[in-house]
Design a protein around this motif. Structure first.
Motif, PDB file in Angstrom:
ATOM      1  N   GLN A  43      18.705  -3.361  -9.883  1.00 28.72           N
ATOM      2  CA  GLN A  43      18.783  -3.773  -8.425  1.00 28.72           C
ATOM      3  C   GLN A  43      17.934  -5.124  -7.941  1.00 28.72           C
ATOM      4  O   GLN A  43      18.279  -6.013  -7.166  1.00 28.72           O
ATOM      5  CB  GLN A  43      18.023  -2.503  -7.672  1.00 28.72           C
ATOM      6  CG  GLN A  43      18.896  -1.463  -7.417  1.00 28.72           C
ATOM      7  CD  GLN A  43      19.991  -1.834  -6.407  1.00 28.72           C
ATOM      8  OE1 GLN A  43      19.902  -2.327  -5.375  1.00 28.72           O
ATOM      9  NE2 GLN A  43      21.012  -1.256  -6.517  1.00 28.72           N
ATOM     10  N   ASP A  44      17.074  -5.319  -8.969  1.00 32.69           N
ATOM     11  CA  ASP A  44      16.116  -6.714  -8.824  1.00 32.69           C
ATOM     12  C   ASP A  44      15.723  -6.857 -10.290  1.00 32.69           C
ATOM     13  O   ASP A  44      14.300  -6.498 -10.217  1.00 32.69           O
ATOM     14  CB  ASP A  44      15.266  -6.252  -7.758  1.00 32.69           C
ATOM     15  CG  ASP A  44      14.355  -7.743  -7.313  1.00 32.69           C
ATOM     16  OD1 ASP A  44      15.051  -8.820  -7.486  1.00 32.69           O
ATOM     17  OD2 ASP A  44      13.333  -7.623  -6.718  1.00 32.69           O
ATOM     18  N   PRO A  45      16.130  -7.466 -11.050  1.00 29.93           N
ATOM     19  CA  PRO A  45      15.767  -7.864 -12.304  1.00 29.93           C
ATOM     20  C   PRO A  45      14.558  -8.862 -12.452  1.00 29.93           C
ATOM     21  O   PRO A  45      14.307  -9.601 -11.576  1.00 29.93           O
ATOM     22  CB  PRO A  45      16.976  -8.502 -13.024  1.00 29.93           C
ATOM     23  CG  PRO A  45      18.354  -7.739 -12.464  1.00 29.93           C
ATOM     24  CD  PRO A  45      17.707  -7.867 -10.943  1.00 29.93           C
ATOM     25  N   SER A  46      13.589  -8.459 -13.276  1.00 31.06           N
ATOM     26  CA  SER A  46      12.210  -9.129 -13.121  1.00 31.06           C
ATOM     27  C   SER A  46      11.649  -8.920 -14.434  1.00 31.06           C
ATOM     28  O   SER A  46      12.207  -7.855 -15.293  1.00 31.06           O
ATOM     29  CB  SER A  46      11.343  -8.734 -12.063  1.00 31.06           C
ATOM     30  OG  SER A  46      10.920  -7.222 -12.518  1.00 31.06           O
ATOM     31  N   LEU A  73       9.243   0.026  -7.861  1.00 32.82           N
ATOM     32  CA  LEU A  73       9.155  -1.583  -7.916  1.00 32.82           C
ATOM     33  C   LEU A  73      10.306  -2.220  -6.920  1.00 32.82           C
ATOM     34  O   LEU A  73      10.227  -3.158  -6.382  1.00 32.82           O
ATOM     35  CB  LEU A  73       9.086  -1.929  -9.321  1.00 32.82           C
ATOM     36  CG  LEU A  73       9.229  -3.436  -9.720  1.00 32.82           C
ATOM     37  CD1 LEU A  73       7.909  -3.950  -9.280  1.00 32.82           C
ATOM     38  CD2 LEU A  73       9.408  -3.627 -11.064  1.00 32.82           C
ATOM     39  N   ASN A  74      11.412  -1.760  -7.194  1.00 34.76           N
ATOM     40  CA  ASN A  74      12.679  -2.289  -6.840  1.00 34.76           C
ATOM     41  C   ASN A  74      13.332  -1.740  -5.342  1.00 34.76           C
ATOM     42  O   ASN A  74      14.563  -2.296  -4.887  1.00 34.76           O
ATOM     43  CB  ASN A  74      13.694  -2.227  -7.869  1.00 34.76           C
ATOM     44  CG  ASN A  74      13.516  -3.170  -8.965  1.00 34.76           C
ATOM     45  OD1 ASN A  74      12.687  -3.967  -8.858  1.00 34.76           O
ATOM     46  ND2 ASN A  74      13.972  -2.785  -9.990  1.00 34.76           N
ATOM     47  N   HIS A  75      12.739  -0.770  -4.958  1.00 35.02           N
ATOM     48  CA  HIS A  75      13.272  -0.037  -3.703  1.00 35.02           C
ATOM     49  C   HIS A  75      13.603  -0.996  -2.365  1.00 35.02           C
ATOM     50  O   HIS A  75      14.684  -0.782  -1.856  1.00 35.02           O
ATOM     51  CB  HIS A  75      12.600   1.036  -3.358  1.00 35.02           C
ATOM     52  CG  HIS A  75      11.344   0.652  -2.277  1.00 35.02           C
ATOM     53  ND1 HIS A  75      11.461   0.536  -1.090  1.00 35.02           N
ATOM     54  CD2 HIS A  75      10.064   0.567  -2.923  1.00 35.02           C
ATOM     55  CE1 HIS A  75      10.263   0.184  -0.706  1.00 35.02           C
ATOM     56  NE2 HIS A  75       9.455   0.220  -1.791  1.00 35.02           N
ATOM     57  N   GLY A  76      12.921  -2.113  -2.368  1.00 37.77           N
ATOM     58  CA  GLY A  76      12.900  -2.787  -1.213  1.00 37.77           C
ATOM     59  C   GLY A  76      14.047  -3.786  -1.045  1.00 37.77           C
ATOM     60  O   GLY A  76      14.640  -4.300  -0.179  1.00 37.77           O
ATOM     61  N   VAL A  77      14.682  -3.922  -2.298  1.00 34.64           N
ATOM     62  CA  VAL A  77      15.985  -4.917  -2.360  1.00 34.64           C
ATOM     63  C   VAL A  77      17.420  -4.104  -2.504  1.00 34.64           C
ATOM     64  O   VAL A  77      18.452  -4.500  -2.355  1.00 34.64           O
ATOM     65  CB  VAL A  77      16.017  -5.907  -3.341  1.00 34.64           C
ATOM     66  CG1 VAL A  77      14.915  -6.687  -3.129  1.00 34.64           C
ATOM     67  CG2 VAL A  77      16.082  -5.141  -4.790  1.00 34.64           C
ATOM     68  N   TRP A  78      17.241  -2.695  -2.353  1.00 36.28           N
ATOM     69  CA  TRP A  78      18.609  -1.802  -2.775  1.00 36.28           C
ATOM     70  C   TRP A  78      19.637  -2.248  -1.586  1.00 36.28           C
ATOM     71  O   TRP A  78      19.114  -1.984  -0.280  1.00 36.28           O
ATOM     72  CB  TRP A  78      18.020  -0.268  -2.524  1.00 36.28           C
ATOM     73  CG  TRP A  78      17.473  -0.117  -4.079  1.00 36.28           C
ATOM     74  CD1 TRP A  78      16.500  -0.765  -4.650  1.00 36.28           C
ATOM     75  CD2 TRP A  78      17.770   1.288  -4.659  1.00 36.28           C
ATOM     76  NE1 TRP A  78      16.194  -0.037  -5.911  1.00 36.28           N
ATOM     77  CE2 TRP A  78      16.938   0.970  -5.812  1.00 36.28           C
ATOM     78  CE3 TRP A  78      18.533   2.209  -4.565  1.00 36.28           C
ATOM     79  CZ2 TRP A  78      17.032   2.094  -6.885  1.00 36.28           C
ATOM     80  CZ3 TRP A  78      18.529   3.299  -5.538  1.00 36.28           C
ATOM     81  CH2 TRP A  78      17.733   3.394  -6.738  1.00 36.28           C
ATOM     82  N   GLY A  79      20.573  -2.629  -1.955  1.00 38.34           N
ATOM     83  CA  GLY A  79      21.621  -2.993  -0.917  1.00 38.34           C
ATOM     84  C   GLY A  79      21.829  -4.073  -0.386  1.00 38.34           C
ATOM     85  O   GLY A  79      22.589  -4.155   0.459  1.00 38.34           O
ATOM     86  N   THR A  80      20.741  -4.904  -0.590  1.00 39.01           N
ATOM     87  CA  THR A  80      20.469  -6.102   0.341  1.00 39.01           C
ATOM     88  C   THR A  80      21.669  -7.337  -0.276  1.00 39.01           C
ATOM     89  O   THR A  80      22.095  -8.105   0.525  1.00 39.01           O
ATOM     90  CB  THR A  80      19.106  -6.790   0.089  1.00 39.01           C
ATOM     91  OG1 THR A  80      18.982  -7.098  -1.374  1.00 39.01           O
ATOM     92  CG2 THR A  80      18.135  -5.932   0.656  1.00 39.01           C
ATOM     93  N   MET A 132       0.932  -1.236  -0.051  1.00 44.07           N
ATOM     94  CA  MET A 132       0.145   0.018   0.066  1.00 44.07           C
ATOM     95  C   MET A 132       0.756   1.349   0.144  1.00 44.07           C
ATOM     96  O   MET A 132       0.556   2.055  -0.739  1.00 44.07           O
ATOM     97  CB  MET A 132      -0.874   0.032   1.402  1.00 44.07           C
ATOM     98  CG  MET A 132      -1.964   1.387   0.818  1.00 44.07           C
ATOM     99  SD  MET A 132      -2.934   1.111  -0.165  1.00 44.07           S
ATOM    100  CE  MET A 132      -4.248   2.259   0.316  1.00 44.07           C
ATOM    101  N   LEU A 133       1.809   1.253   0.799  1.00 44.07           N
ATOM    102  CA  LEU A 133       2.880   2.328   0.726  1.00 44.07           C
ATOM    103  C   LEU A 133       3.340   2.581  -0.626  1.00 44.07           C
ATOM    104  O   LEU A 133       3.734   3.761  -0.805  1.00 44.07           O
ATOM    105  CB  LEU A 133       3.915   2.194   1.980  1.00 44.07           C
ATOM    106  CG  LEU A 133       3.418   2.416   3.420  1.00 44.07           C
ATOM    107  CD1 LEU A 133       4.535   2.083   4.273  1.00 44.07           C
ATOM    108  CD2 LEU A 133       2.934   3.860   3.511  1.00 44.07           C
ATOM    109  N   ASP A 134       3.725   1.552  -1.239  1.00 47.34           N
ATOM    110  CA  ASP A 134       4.318   1.733  -2.717  1.00 47.34           C
ATOM    111  C   ASP A 134       3.354   2.292  -3.452  1.00 47.34           C
ATOM    112  O   ASP A 134       3.822   3.196  -4.222  1.00 47.34           O
ATOM    113  CB  ASP A 134       4.758   0.111  -3.148  1.00 47.34           C
ATOM    114  CG  ASP A 134       5.924  -0.186  -2.362  1.00 47.34           C
ATOM    115  OD1 ASP A 134       6.800   0.532  -1.772  1.00 47.34           O
ATOM    116  OD2 ASP A 134       6.191  -1.587  -2.617  1.00 47.34           O
TER     117      ASP A 134
END
Length: 182
Positions: free
Chosen positions: A131-134, A45-52, A1-3
């Motif tokens: 950052q997170d290819p899909s 879309l990809n902010h959640g995995v940045w730097g993981t 929801m925040l996204d």
């Protein structure tokens, strides 16, 4: 929801910044609006995995592209501000102030590519993607790249109309985004 809320809020900002050019289909600002929307979509879309996984090949590629993006926009903008002689005499209301150049800039980064700031957006697009290819990310990045080409072509036509044969000669000596290639 925040996204979703972040995308809606970001879209409102992009729409406000593009308000003068979005009503002028065919102008470079019209296409650039869709570029910004696609980049915003990739960031959300990809902010959640940045730097993981900072040492993974895809995130390493992402960070290199984002650094390249920063370099290109800095080089392009500083050269335009220093040599472009932006003036309100250039009455095109769809242009941002820094775009209202009255002198053709062909040195520095512009000696090698015509659109360093669009090349910056291209690098940012693919940097956000990697950052997170899909599959969804691939679709958005390809669509964004297509709109960047449309943006550059429209901008080139506008520059031809304003600068005339000098810009046509300049086009023969440079590439759009990547020196020696494209």
């Amino acid at each position: 929801m925040l996204d979703i809320l972040a995308f809606i809020f970001g879209s409102a900002i992009v729409l406000w910044l593009s308000r003068k050019s979005i009503v002028q289909p065919g102008r470079h600002g019209f296409y650039r609006f869709f570029v910004w929307e696609a980049i915003l979509g990739l960031l959300v879309l990809n902010h959640g995995v940045w730097g993981t996984e900072p040492y993974s090949p895809h995130q390493f590629t992402s960070w290199l592209l984002m650094l390249l993006s920063i370099f290109l926009v800095q080089q392009g903008l500083s050269r335009l501000r220093k040599l472009g002689k932006a003036s309100e005499q250039r009455e095109d209301q769809t242009l941002y102030t820094f775009e209202k150049t009255t002198t053709l800039v062909t040195s520095g980064i512009y000696k090698y590519i015509r659109h360093p700031m669009y090349a910056s957006l291209l690098a940012l697009t693919w940097g956000a993607y990697f950052q997170d290819p899909s599959w969804l990310g691939t679709s958005i990045a390809v669509l964004c790249s297509y709109f960047l080409v449309l943006t550059a072509k429209a901008d080139e036509q506008e520059c031809l109309n304003y600068f005339g044969p000098a810009y046509a000669d300049y086009m023969q000596q440079t590439r759009r985004f990547i020196p020696g290639l494209f």
